[in-house]
Motif scaffolding. Structure first.
Motif, PDB file in Angstrom:
ATOM      1  N   GLN A 266      99.266   9.514  43.323  1.00 54.22           N
ATOM      2  CA  GLN A 266      99.516  10.919  43.596  1.00 54.22           C
ATOM      3  C   GLN A 266     100.592  11.031  44.680  1.00 54.22           C
ATOM      4  OE1 GLN A 266      95.857  10.409  43.537  1.00 54.22           O
ATOM      5  NE2 GLN A 266      95.581   9.663  45.624  1.00 54.22           N
TER       6      GLN A 266
ATOM      7  N   THR B 117      99.135  16.110  45.119  1.00 48.95           N
ATOM      8  CA  THR B 117      98.789  16.170  43.703  1.00 48.95           C
ATOM      9  C   THR B 117      97.522  15.351  43.448  1.00 48.95           C
ATOM     10  OG1 THR B 117     100.133  14.248  43.098  1.00 48.95           O
ATOM     11  CG2 THR B 117     101.228  16.405  43.078  1.00 48.95           C
ATOM     12  N   HIS B 118      96.992  15.457  42.224  1.00 47.31           N
ATOM     13  CA  HIS B 118      95.875  14.607  41.803  1.00 47.31           C
ATOM     14  C   HIS B 118      96.067  14.275  40.336  1.00 47.31           C
ATOM     15  CE1 HIS B 118      93.861  18.076  39.841  1.00 47.31           C
ATOM     16  NE2 HIS B 118      94.350  18.753  40.878  1.00 47.31           N
TER      17      HIS B 118
ATOM     18  N   LEU C 292     107.033  19.371  39.703  1.00 47.14           N
ATOM     19  CA  LEU C 292     106.522  19.660  41.048  1.00 47.14           C
ATOM     20  C   LEU C 292     107.515  20.509  41.827  1.00 47.14           C
ATOM     21  CD1 LEU C 292     104.446  19.233  43.316  1.00 47.14           C
ATOM     22  CD2 LEU C 292     105.599  17.072  43.862  1.00 47.14           C
TER      23      LEU C 292
ATOM     24  N   TYR D  96      97.743  20.188  41.783  1.00 48.52           N
ATOM     25  CA  TYR D  96      97.824  19.847  43.199  1.00 48.52           C
ATOM     26  C   TYR D  96      96.931  20.761  44.014  1.00 48.52           C
ATOM     27  CZ  TYR D  96     101.014  23.761  44.353  1.00 48.52           C
ATOM     28  OH  TYR D  96     101.569  24.998  44.547  1.00 48.52           O
TER      29      TYR D  96
ATOM     30  N   TYR E  75      91.268  12.063  42.524  1.00 47.24           N
ATOM     31  CA  TYR E  75      92.430  11.344  43.050  1.00 47.24           C
ATOM     32  C   TYR E  75      92.474   9.909  42.508  1.00 47.24           C
ATOM     33  CZ  TYR E  75      92.603  15.176  46.403  1.00 47.24           C
ATOM     34  OH  TYR E  75      92.680  16.418  46.974  1.00 47.24           O
TER      35      TYR E  75
END
Length: 245
Positions: free
Chosen positions: A237, A27-28, A56, A9, A226
């Motif tokens: 994401q 995030t990605h 996360l 992220y 992304y």
């Protein structure tokens, strides 16, 4: 700034020093062969999605997170203190707001605009999911109104950030979208800059222009890794925002 795996992220870096009491980022897809997909709705749901949400939470230091099925509407869900874990029920919503510490707000995006709102005077935050339909329907106005009603926020108190999204050169849409957004209708498909439209809406609501920031990242043509719906990605994401525990 890019964090280490297993939770890829990027923080909203311009807010890191200004608001040390919040956590904000997106995030990605991650690196290597991984795909950090956080979809919880749709078919099929990735088997690892809940595990990734928990990762996360651990990476950001939050005990609980909220998310909802997004329908390109204007409903804002308001959250008090949570039990630990991921909370993803309670009906559809395209925005979330809280003044409670330890509640991580989350919206999924893959070309739509994540809109982060922070009121440092009343220590309240909101996070919105803004595609063209939500933008046309007034999702930003709904977010600002919710903060005002619930926490006493004034638009002049707000800081607003528009995160990674499809850019104004890549997002080609039909004339009907321009009309819905209150823009002059072209004769055929042309690109539209949603983040510019949202910036204008926020300023009309009274958010100071100097407190509005815009990511330069494009989810389609950029090199930020992304997911992009226009590219054909089904993954998503997550943009996140919360008041630190």
């Amino acid at each position: 700034m890019l964090t280490d795996a297993p939770v890829p992220y990027r923080p909203v870096s311009r807010w890191t020093d200004r608001f040390p009491w919040i956590t904000a980022g997106v995030t990605h897809r991650g690196t290597g062969n991984g795909s950090f997909d956080l979809r919880l709705f749709g078919d099929p749901v990735p088997p690892a999605a809940v595990r990734r949400w928990r990762a996360l939470l651990a990476a950001t230091g939050f005990p609980g997170a909220v998310h909802a099925r997004q329908v390109h509407g204007t409903r804002i869900a308001v959250h008090a203190a949570l039990h630990e874990g991921l909370h993803a029920g309670n009906g559809p919503a395209d925005g979330h707001a809280t003044s409670a510490g330890g509640v991580l707000l989350g919206v999924t995006v893959a070309d739509c605009v994540p809109v982060y709102l922070v009121d440092p005077e009343h220590r309240a935050v909101a996070l919105l999911h803004a595609g063209w339909k939500g933008t046309a329907a007034g999702i930003v106005e709904a977010g600002v109104r919710t903060l005002a009603t619930r926490y006493g926020t004034r638009p002049a108190d707000l800081h607003l950030h528009l995160g990674p999204a499809i850019c104004g050169e890549c997002y080609e849409v039909g004339p009907e979208v321009f009309g819905a957004l209150g823009l002059p209708e072209p004769s055929g498909p042309e690109p539209v800059d949603l983040r510019a439209v949202l910036t204008g809406q926020a300023r009309e609501l009274g958010v100071p222009g100097g407190r509005i920031s815009v990511s330069g990242a494009c989810t389609l043509c950029g090199d930020g890794g992304y997911f992009s719906h226009r590219r054909g990605d089904s993954e998503r994401q997550v943009a996140f925002l919360g008041i630190r525990p």
